[in-house]
Write a protein that holds these residues in place. Structure first.
Motif, mmCIF file in Angstrom:
data_model
loop_
_atom_site.group_PDB
_atom_site.id
_atom_site.type_symbol
_atom_site.label_atom_id
_atom_site.label_comp_id
_atom_site.label_asym_id
_atom_site.label_seq_id
_atom_site.Cartn_x
_atom_site.Cartn_y
_atom_site.Cartn_z
ATOM 1 N N SER A 198 23.256 27.086 52.501
ATOM 2 C CA SER A 198 24.745 26.795 52.606
ATOM 3 C C SER A 198 25.578 27.492 51.626
ATOM 4 N N PHE A 199 26.735 27.422 51.830
ATOM 5 C CA PHE A 199 27.664 28.290 50.753
ATOM 6 C C PHE A 199 27.914 27.007 49.631
ATOM 7 N N ASP A 200 28.015 27.677 48.557
ATOM 8 C CA ASP A 200 27.905 27.001 47.167
ATOM 9 C C ASP A 200 29.067 26.998 46.485
ATOM 10 N N SER A 201 30.133 26.001 46.664
ATOM 11 C CA SER A 201 31.257 26.188 45.927
ATOM 12 C C SER A 201 31.475 26.348 44.313
ATOM 13 N N ASP A 202 30.332 25.695 43.756
ATOM 14 C CA ASP A 202 30.111 25.712 42.204
ATOM 15 C C ASP A 202 29.608 27.013 41.769
ATOM 16 N N LEU A 203 28.850 27.527 42.702
ATOM 17 C CA LEU A 203 28.152 29.205 42.484
ATOM 18 C C LEU A 203 29.463 30.105 42.400
ATOM 19 N N ALA A 204 30.303 29.932 43.479
ATOM 20 C CA ALA A 204 31.350 30.872 43.289
ATOM 21 C C ALA A 204 32.426 30.618 42.195
ATOM 22 N N ALA A 205 32.722 29.232 41.815
ATOM 23 C CA ALA A 205 33.370 28.930 40.743
ATOM 24 C C ALA A 205 32.856 29.578 39.525
ATOM 25 N N THR A 206 31.638 29.649 39.188
ATOM 26 C CA THR A 206 30.824 30.188 38.081
ATOM 27 C C THR A 206 31.366 31.695 37.936
ATOM 28 N N TYR B 216 36.818 26.531 45.700
ATOM 29 C CA TYR B 216 37.701 25.741 45.177
ATOM 30 C C TYR B 216 39.033 26.199 45.202
ATOM 31 N N PRO B 217 40.101 25.424 45.693
ATOM 32 C CA PRO B 217 41.323 25.739 45.844
ATOM 33 C C PRO B 217 41.853 26.458 44.469
ATOM 34 N N GLU B 218 41.405 25.674 43.433
ATOM 35 C CA GLU B 218 41.736 26.223 42.199
ATOM 36 C C GLU B 218 41.480 27.597 41.694
ATOM 37 N N ASN C 250 41.959 33.347 40.976
ATOM 38 C CA ASN C 250 40.552 33.850 40.346
ATOM 39 C C ASN C 250 39.772 34.806 41.344
ATOM 40 N N TYR C 251 39.905 34.500 42.646
ATOM 41 C CA TYR C 251 39.198 35.232 43.628
ATOM 42 C C TYR C 251 39.793 36.600 43.749
ATOM 43 N N ASN C 252 41.475 36.367 43.846
ATOM 44 C CA ASN C 252 41.993 37.332 44.090
ATOM 45 C C ASN C 252 41.964 38.709 42.965
ATOM 46 N N ASP C 253 41.866 38.102 41.656
ATOM 47 C CA ASP C 253 41.620 39.106 40.503
ATOM 48 C C ASP C 253 40.415 39.671 40.544
ATOM 49 N N PHE C 254 39.355 38.817 41.047
ATOM 50 C CA PHE C 254 38.091 39.442 41.205
ATOM 51 C C PHE C 254 38.027 40.684 42.097
ATOM 52 N N LEU C 255 38.880 40.517 43.278
ATOM 53 C CA LEU C 255 38.954 41.526 44.371
ATOM 54 C C LEU C 255 39.446 42.612 43.605
ATOM 55 N N ARG C 256 40.638 42.451 42.887
ATOM 56 C CA ARG C 256 41.380 43.649 42.142
ATOM 57 C C ARG C 256 40.460 44.429 41.069
ATOM 58 N N LYS C 257 39.647 43.662 40.437
ATOM 59 C CA LYS C 257 38.677 44.272 39.573
ATOM 60 C C LYS C 257 37.697 45.062 40.549
ATOM 61 N N GLU D 287 41.765 26.883 51.663
ATOM 62 C CA GLU D 287 42.798 27.141 50.792
ATOM 63 C C GLU D 287 42.734 28.216 49.658
ATOM 64 N N ALA D 288 41.540 28.763 49.386
ATOM 65 C CA ALA D 288 41.387 29.796 48.381
ATOM 66 C C ALA D 288 41.227 31.047 48.984
ATOM 67 N N HIS D 289 41.429 31.144 50.401
ATOM 68 C CA HIS D 289 41.606 32.425 51.300
ATOM 69 C C HIS D 289 43.147 32.921 51.343
ATOM 70 N N ASP D 290 43.492 33.752 50.295
ATOM 71 C CA ASP D 290 44.858 34.095 50.355
ATOM 72 C C ASP D 290 45.301 35.457 51.087
ATOM 73 N N TYR D 291 45.460 35.148 52.389
ATOM 74 C CA TYR D 291 45.711 36.079 53.507
ATOM 75 C C TYR D 291 46.456 37.380 52.951
ATOM 76 N N GLU D 292 47.557 36.990 52.355
ATOM 77 C CA GLU D 292 48.683 38.146 51.947
ATOM 78 C C GLU D 292 48.010 38.976 51.046
ATOM 79 N N ALA D 293 47.497 38.176 49.844
ATOM 80 C CA ALA D 293 46.587 39.057 48.681
ATOM 81 C C ALA D 293 45.489 39.791 49.026
#
Length: 470
Positions: free
Chosen positions: A220-228, A263-265, A269-276, A306-312
């Motif tokens: 399954s997809f693990d929210s905590d793993l992504a947050a880490t 996680y929505p919060e 962070n996800y956007n910044d990771f993609l920029r990197k 919620e954490a999938h920011d289409y525009e970003a």
């Protein structure tokens, strides 16, 4: 190519005769195991004689070219054939030219107009010196109409030799191949994948492989793993370095991030990771893409969205795959897998914040069989489109069509008396999806997933779209 829906009292012989088509060509392109039995409501692909040809036992590209008076090079280019020695029985080829005999009242303009080409194309193909003078009974070579050029991605979970063989057989239809999956670990490393066979097949068929990265753990997809990952910049640097090493060692052309239930919060962070990632990948000439949940508003509620920011994502990455399927999911009530009205609702929002030429629209290659009356907590069985049709013919039930969803379905009762409802894809439903890709001006489409036999999809794709090869 035409699409015919079987009516009461029709046989395959009668259908072939109606279209002036070779019955064996119809059998081959639809991969009909029992041509003597067709279901009422079943959609059939009908190749157009003189415009399309389905490969049969003993054919070579040279023999087909000789038969139709074209060059092997023109045939190969028309059909994205990377290796002329690799032909597959049942594969439909589009012919670069077809013959039209001039009728009374014809002009070059009217002939060009009715065939979707220009007068100049006909003049050049036939070495016509005076375009104002053509004669009744003259055979003219008419170039095949141009098709919109789009990109097609496909995911595959099949790392077996059979999976690689499927990529070889269908390779002309793909721009990208995305083997699923490399999963992140909490220390910035990734799980391994036995993908050599798939990568060799992709190279042979001129397909650009993309390394799929997920937060998939314990099935399954693990929210905590992504947050880490998203909350630790140092861990991100480690992961990116490891990704680059695998990509360069194995010959991947880029990456596809499929992080789900984030996680929505962690949205920014996800956007910044993609920029990197983009900052590290772009100098290497590598592609960066993401898979996004099917949203209809920017603030859509739910952990999947919620954490999938289409525009970003539309601004940061090279392209996105919007997962426009799974309305009819295995744990839910019977429904079309990708009802076209819901798909379009997602796209209506997406194109307002993501450039159209960065959107790949998700397309399912499967169906589902639910037990009914549906009971919460039960799980539907996944079936291929081919298996769905076999069920309808086995139980002698007509296949119905939902106009709103542009999807086929039927109900049957099995030997135990259990009732079932099946929703699946056929030639008509994927035609609606390719129409949508073209109408919305999208970059292309993305399949989930290979390994589910759907022979009708490929001739419908070929007729509608010229698949871009990088």
């Amino acid at each position: 190519m035409r699409i015919h829906v079987v009516k009461q009292g029709e046989s395959l012989w009668k259908i072939a005769r109606f279209y002036g088509s070779d019955i064996n060509q119809i059998i081959l392109v639809n991969q009909l195991t029992n041509p003597n039995v067709v279901a009422i409501g079943q959609a059939l692909v009908i190749p157009e004689p003189n415009k399309e040809y389905v490969i049969q036992q003993g054919d070579t590209l040279w023999s087909i070219a000789q038969r139709y008076g074209v060059t092997t090079g023109a045939l190969a280019e028309m059909n994205n054939i990377a290796d002329p020695s690799l032909l597959y029985i049942g594969e439909m080829l589009l012919l670069p030219y077809f013959t039209y005999t001039v009728q009374s009242g014809d002009s070059l303009w009217s002939i060009a107009n009715q065939n979707g080409v220009t007068v100049n194309q006909i003049v050049q193909a036939n070495n016509i010196s005076d375009a104002s003078r053509i004669y009744v009974g003259t055979p003219l070579r008419i170039p095949a109409a141009s098709r919109p050029v789009k990109e097609i991605n496909t995911y595959t979970t099949q790392t077996t030799p059979q999976g690689a063989q499927e990529v070889m057989a269908l390779g002309e239809n793909f721009t990208y191949l995305s083997p699923f999956t490399y999963a992140i670990k909490s220390d910035g490393t990734l799980t391994d994948m036995q993908d050599r066979g798939l990568l060799d097949a992709a190279e042979a068929q001129n397909i650009a492989p993309l390394l799929v990265v997920t937060n998939f753990q314990n099935n399954s997809f693990d929210s905590d793993l992504a947050a880490t990952l998203f909350r630790n910049p140092g861990l991100q640097d480690t992961l990116i370095t490891n990704l680059l090493e695998i990509i360069q060692a194995k010959g991947y052309k880029g990456v596809n991030f499929d992080f789900e239930y984030v996680y929505p919060e962690d949205r920014e962070n996800y956007n910044d990771f993609l920029r990197k990632v983009v900052n590290r990948f772009k100098p290497e000439g590598l592609l960066v893409s993401t898979a996004l949940a099917p949203k209809i508003t920017a603030d859509q509620q739910g952990l999947l969205y919620e954490a999938h920011d289409y525009e970003a994502h539309g601004d940061i990455v090279d392209f996105v795959v919007i997962m426009t399927y799974e309305w009819g999911w295995a744990g839910g009530e019977p429904w079309a897998i990708a009802p076209i009205n819901k798909v379009r609702e997602v796209l209506d929002y997406a194109v307002t914040v993501i450039p159209r030429d960065k959107i790949l629209m998700g397309i399912p290659l499967y169906g589902r069989d639910w037990k009914i009356p549906w009971v919460d907590g039960t799980i539907a069985r996944t079936v291929s489109p081919q298996e769905a049709v076999a069920l309808a013919t086995r139980y002698g039930v007509p296949i119905q069509w939902n106009e709103e969803y542009q999807s086929p379905y039927f109900r049957y009762t099995d030997e135990s008396g259990q009732q079932h409802e099946v929703w699946f894809e056929d030639a008509r439903s994927v035609q609606a999806k390719y129409d949508t890709i073209v109408q919305y001006g999208l970059r292309g489409g993305s399949y989930w997933v290979l390994g589910s036999p759907f022979p009708q999809n490929w001739p419908v794709l070929q007729t509608n779209i010229k698949v871009r090869k990088l």
